[in-house]
Design a protein around this motif. Structure first.
Motif, PDB file in Angstrom:
ATOM      1  N   VAL A  66       0.835  -1.207   0.000  1.00  0.00           N
ATOM      2  CA  VAL A  66       0.000   0.000   0.000  1.00  0.00           C
ATOM      3  C   VAL A  66       0.866   1.253   0.000  1.00  0.00           C
ATOM      4  CG1 VAL A  66      -1.820   1.271   1.186  1.00  0.00           C
ATOM      5  CG2 VAL A  66      -1.799  -1.227   1.244  1.00  0.00           C
ATOM      6  N   VAL A  67       1.863   1.291   0.870  1.00  0.00           N
ATOM      7  CA  VAL A  67       2.816   2.401   0.902  1.00  0.00           C
ATOM      8  C   VAL A  67       4.207   1.836   1.186  1.00  0.00           C
ATOM      9  CG1 VAL A  67       1.116   4.111   1.688  1.00  0.00           C
ATOM     10  CG2 VAL A  67       2.520   2.896   3.365  1.00  0.00           C
ATOM     11  N   ALA A  68       5.212   2.648   0.860  1.00  0.00           N
ATOM     12  CA  ALA A  68       6.597   2.288   1.161  1.00  0.00           C
ATOM     13  C   ALA A  68       7.328   3.530   1.636  1.00  0.00           C
ATOM     14  CB  ALA A  68       7.287   1.698  -0.066  1.00  0.00           C
ATOM     15  N   LEU A  69       8.397   3.317   2.395  1.00  0.00           N
ATOM     16  CA  LEU A  69       9.208   4.424   2.888  1.00  0.00           C
ATOM     17  C   LEU A  69      10.672   3.995   2.842  1.00  0.00           C
ATOM     18  CD1 LEU A  69       8.762   7.305   4.117  1.00  0.00           C
ATOM     19  CD2 LEU A  69       9.120   6.243   6.359  1.00  0.00           C
ATOM     20  N   PHE A  70      11.471   4.757   2.089  1.00  0.00           N
ATOM     21  CA  PHE A  70      12.893   4.455   1.931  1.00  0.00           C
ATOM     22  C   PHE A  70      13.689   5.332   2.891  1.00  0.00           C
ATOM     23  CE2 PHE A  70      10.986   2.886  -1.874  1.00  0.00           C
ATOM     24  CZ  PHE A  70      11.802   1.859  -2.334  1.00  0.00           C
ATOM     25  N   CYS A  71      14.329   4.697   3.870  1.00  0.00           N
ATOM     26  CA  CYS A  71      15.036   5.426   4.917  1.00  0.00           C
ATOM     27  C   CYS A  71      16.479   4.965   5.042  1.00  0.00           C
ATOM     28  CB  CYS A  71      14.344   5.228   6.267  1.00  0.00           C
ATOM     29  SG  CYS A  71      12.667   5.891   6.349  1.00  0.00           S
ATOM     30  N   LEU A  72      17.225   5.731   5.831  1.00  0.00           N
ATOM     31  CA  LEU A  72      18.559   5.353   6.271  1.00  0.00           C
ATOM     32  C   LEU A  72      18.539   5.306   7.788  1.00  0.00           C
ATOM     33  CD1 LEU A  72      20.690   7.650   3.942  1.00  0.00           C
ATOM     34  CD2 LEU A  72      20.576   5.155   3.829  1.00  0.00           C
ATOM     35  N   ALA A  73      19.128   4.264   8.346  1.00  0.00           N
ATOM     36  CA  ALA A  73      19.188   4.108   9.800  1.00  0.00           C
ATOM     37  C   ALA A  73      20.612   4.361  10.275  1.00  0.00           C
ATOM     38  CB  ALA A  73      18.747   2.709  10.199  1.00  0.00           C
ATOM     39  N   GLN A  74      20.721   5.143  11.347  1.00  0.00           N
ATOM     40  CA  GLN A  74      21.997   5.370  12.023  1.00  0.00           C
ATOM     41  C   GLN A  74      21.909   4.678  13.380  1.00  0.00           C
ATOM     42  OE1 GLN A  74      22.275   9.652  12.128  1.00  0.00           O
ATOM     43  NE2 GLN A  74      22.685   9.813   9.941  1.00  0.00           N
ATOM     44  N   PRO A  75      22.369   3.431  13.462  1.00  0.00           N
ATOM     45  CA  PRO A  75      22.186   2.650  14.698  1.00  0.00           C
ATOM     46  C   PRO A  75      22.802   3.292  15.928  1.00  0.00           C
ATOM     47  CG  PRO A  75      22.838   1.228  12.873  1.00  0.00           C
ATOM     48  CD  PRO A  75      23.011   2.637  12.403  1.00  0.00           C
ATOM     49  N   SER A  76      23.973   3.914  15.782  1.00  0.00           N
ATOM     50  CA  SER A  76      24.673   4.452  16.953  1.00  0.00           C
ATOM     51  C   SER A  76      23.894   5.579  17.617  1.00  0.00           C
ATOM     52  CB  SER A  76      26.065   4.953  16.555  1.00  0.00           C
ATOM     53  OG  SER A  76      25.965   5.966  15.565  1.00  0.00           O
ATOM     54  N   SER A  77      23.232   6.420  16.817  1.00  0.00           N
ATOM     55  CA  SER A  77      22.466   7.545  17.377  1.00  0.00           C
ATOM     56  C   SER A  77      20.971   7.267  17.414  1.00  0.00           C
ATOM     57  CB  SER A  77      22.719   8.806  16.548  1.00  0.00           C
ATOM     58  OG  SER A  77      22.232   8.643  15.224  1.00  0.00           O
ATOM     59  N   ARG A  78      20.567   6.085  16.944  1.00  0.00           N
ATOM     60  CA  ARG A  78      19.149   5.725  16.856  1.00  0.00           C
ATOM     61  C   ARG A  78      18.354   6.824  16.132  1.00  0.00           C
ATOM     62  NH1 ARG A  78      18.214   1.258  15.992  1.00  0.00           N
ATOM     63  NH2 ARG A  78      16.030   1.439  16.638  1.00  0.00           N
ATOM     64  N   THR A  79      18.891   7.191  14.973  1.00  0.00           N
ATOM     65  CA  THR A  79      18.235   8.167  14.108  1.00  0.00           C
ATOM     66  C   THR A  79      17.752   7.471  12.849  1.00  0.00           C
ATOM     67  OG1 THR A  79      19.561  10.036  14.905  1.00  0.00           O
ATOM     68  CG2 THR A  79      18.549  10.269  12.739  1.00  0.00           C
ATOM     69  N   LEU A  80      16.518   7.753  12.481  1.00  0.00           N
ATOM     70  CA  LEU A  80      15.934   7.250  11.239  1.00  0.00           C
ATOM     71  C   LEU A  80      15.704   8.457  10.343  1.00  0.00           C
ATOM     72  CD1 LEU A  80      14.730   4.635   9.878  1.00  0.00           C
ATOM     73  CD2 LEU A  80      12.502   5.445  10.714  1.00  0.00           C
ATOM     74  N   ARG A  81      16.315   8.455   9.179  1.00  0.00           N
ATOM     75  CA  ARG A  81      16.192   9.636   8.327  1.00  0.00           C
ATOM     76  C   ARG A  81      15.852   9.256   6.893  1.00  0.00           C
ATOM     77  NH1 ARG A  81      20.128  11.517   4.907  1.00  0.00           N
ATOM     78  NH2 ARG A  81      22.156  10.462   4.845  1.00  0.00           N
ATOM     79  N   SER A  82      15.383  10.243   6.165  1.00  0.00           N
ATOM     80  CA  SER A  82      15.031  10.037   4.764  1.00  0.00           C
ATOM     81  C   SER A  82      16.270   9.641   3.967  1.00  0.00           C
ATOM     82  CB  SER A  82      14.425  11.314   4.178  1.00  0.00           C
ATOM     83  OG  SER A  82      15.287  12.426   4.391  1.00  0.00           O
ATOM     84  N   MET A  83      16.064   8.778   2.977  1.00  0.00           N
ATOM     85  CA  MET A  83      17.165   8.383   2.091  1.00  0.00           C
ATOM     86  C   MET A  83      17.347   9.496   1.055  1.00  0.00           C
ATOM     87  SD  MET A  83      17.776   4.800  -0.001  1.00  0.00           S
ATOM     88  CE  MET A  83      17.716   3.788   1.487  1.00  0.00           C
ATOM     89  N   THR A  84      18.035  10.554   1.475  1.00  0.00           N
ATOM     90  CA  THR A  84      18.237  11.742   0.654  1.00  0.00           C
ATOM     91  C   THR A  84      19.640  12.279   0.863  1.00  0.00           C
ATOM     92  OG1 THR A  84      17.323  13.103   2.440  1.00  0.00           O
ATOM     93  CG2 THR A  84      15.819  12.486   0.660  1.00  0.00           C
ATOM     94  N   ASN A  85      20.102  13.044  -0.105  1.00  0.00           N
ATOM     95  CA  ASN A  85      21.263  13.911   0.080  1.00  0.00           C
ATOM     96  C   ASN A  85      21.147  15.046  -0.929  1.00  0.00           C
ATOM     97  OD1 ASN A  85      22.140  12.853  -2.368  1.00  0.00           O
ATOM     98  ND2 ASN A  85      24.045  12.014  -1.583  1.00  0.00           N
ATOM     99  N   PHE A  86      22.254  15.722  -1.224  1.00  0.00           N
ATOM    100  CA  PHE A  86      22.212  16.910  -2.071  1.00  0.00           C
ATOM    101  C   PHE A  86      21.854  16.611  -3.521  1.00  0.00           C
ATOM    102  CE2 PHE A  86      26.476  15.458  -1.037  1.00  0.00           C
ATOM    103  CZ  PHE A  86      26.925  15.022  -2.281  1.00  0.00           C
ATOM    104  N   TYR A  87      21.819  15.360  -3.917  1.00  0.00           N
ATOM    105  CA  TYR A  87      21.358  15.011  -5.267  1.00  0.00           C
ATOM    106  C   TYR A  87      19.833  14.885  -5.333  1.00  0.00           C
ATOM    107  CZ  TYR A  87      26.192  13.906  -6.608  1.00  0.00           C
ATOM    108  OH  TYR A  87      27.532  13.965  -6.895  1.00  0.00           O
ATOM    109  N   SER A  88      19.187  14.804  -4.192  1.00  0.00           N
ATOM    110  CA  SER A  88      17.734  14.597  -4.145  1.00  0.00           C
ATOM    111  C   SER A  88      17.000  15.913  -4.390  1.00  0.00           C
ATOM    112  CB  SER A  88      17.330  14.022  -2.787  1.00  0.00           C
ATOM    113  OG  SER A  88      18.068  12.853  -2.483  1.00  0.00           O
TER     114      SER A  88
END
Length: 355
Positions: A66-88
């Motif tokens: 139904v939906v999807a979400l593409f993320c990046l996980a930073q295990p050490s800081s327990r941060t979940l962020r969008s799979m983006t950078n300056f090319y996005s």
């Protein structure tokens, strides 16, 4: 309706049917929300040492996504962020079934907020107000005791065409710009033999890529931090049938290049550059004139998007602007998340006080 969430920590382990469900389709999917975009970005333009992919799919009771979400996980800081950078250029929830998307998003947020160890921070960059599903995702985070801070990131300049052909549109631009292009093109033609090629794929593709890279390296722009990304992205656009790569050459020397992407009656001006040694001829503007004409008269687009950024030259060609924002959400149910939220409130207060 009941939903289940599946999570994957590598592109290679995602089942074929789920990959296919998020694959780019020119008629119905934004490139920047597609499987091909995220996979190419991760493989060619992201640092992998401190982050890993975290790809969420929400399935309905029939096991259809139904939906999807593409993320990046930073295990050490327990941060979940969008799979983006300056090319996005844009980011948000990928909607595969619109009629029950909001319900699925609520289930996704419920799942994410229950993951252990708990996420301290969720960060989504390059979001837009008109993306209702992503706005709904953020609203659902608030309901789960996340403190949300939205902040301005970039301007996005764009042009909506009202049935105009290129001649009508061009006459609406400033006489200063039109006269400059006319004079410079006349000067260039008098002093040099020049040519403009529009490359969509085929045998000319690799030569076009080489030309683009040559121009970029001779331009005013900083060297690409990930030199493999742009060639791979141009090839991807060619494979998808959406590439419009313009290259202006003087003799055999490429001196201006522009990468446009065209689908769904929209042209996106993704990246451009010109050789500063030929700035006197305004080769960038001459190439822009060619690209706009082709996009409007040949591709028949109704919208031209100049990407993100507030560069002055965008105002010369565009008519409208909107803001692109980032969102950071801090988990108030964790000590660290509470501390991050408090720190952000102090920063916001000080900024407000200074203004």
């Amino acid at each position: 309706m009941s939903f289940t969430v599946q999570v994957f920590s590598a592109f290679t382990v995602v089942p074929a049917d789920l990959r296919e469900s998020t694959s780019f389709e020119p008629s119905s999917c934004s490139l920047f929300y597609s499987w091909q975009w995220f996979e190419n970005l991760f493989n060619n333009a992201l640092v992998h040492e401190n982050e890993e992919p975290r790809i969420y799919f929400v399935l309905d009771s029939n096991q259809q996504p139904v939906v999807a979400l593409f993320c990046l996980a930073q295990p050490s800081s327990r941060t979940l962020r969008s799979m983006t950078n300056f090319y996005s250029l844009a980011y948000g929830v990928v909607v595969l079934q619109s009629h029950c998307a909001q319900q699925a998003i609520s289930s996704l947020v419920e799942y994410i907020t229950q993951e252990q160890p708990r996420w301290q921070k969720v960060e989504l960059l390059l979001t837009q107000d008109h993306d209702l599903e992503t706005t709904g995702f953020v609203t659902a985070l608030k309901a789960k005791q996340f403190s949300v801070n939205a902040f301005f990131q970039y301007e996005n300049w764009f042009l909506k065409l009202n049935g105009e052909d290129f001649t009508s549109y061009y006459q609406s631009l400033s006489s200063k710009l039109r006269n400059t292009i006319k004079r410079k093109e006349k000067k260039l033609a008098k002093e040099h033999s020049y040519d403009i090629k529009l490359i969509k794929g085929g045998e000319a593709l690799e030569q076009g890529i080489a030309g683009f890279v040559t121009v970029y390296n001779q331009s005013w722009k900083k060297p690409e931090p990930y030199p493999d990304f742009m060639p791979s992205f141009i090839r991807l656009c060619a494979d998808l049938g959406i590439l419009r790569l313009g290259v202006l050459t003087i003799g055999q020397q490429p001196v201006a290049a522009q990468l446009w992407i065209t689908f769904q009656s929209t042209s996106i001006i993704y990246k451009l550059a010109y050789d500063e040694n030929y700035k006197v001829y305004s080769v960038g503007s001459i190439l822009s004139h060619f690209m706009f004409k082709h996009s409007i008269d040949e591709d028949k687009v109704t919208l031209i998007d100049y990407g993100i950024g507030s560069e002055a030259y965008k105002r010369d060609w565009m008519r409208s602007v909107q803001n692109v924002q980032g969102v950071e959400a801090f988990n108030l149910r964790t000590v660290k998340g509470l501390g991050l939220a408090s720190k952000q409130k102090v920063i916001s207060f000080l900024k407000t006080a200074k203004s």
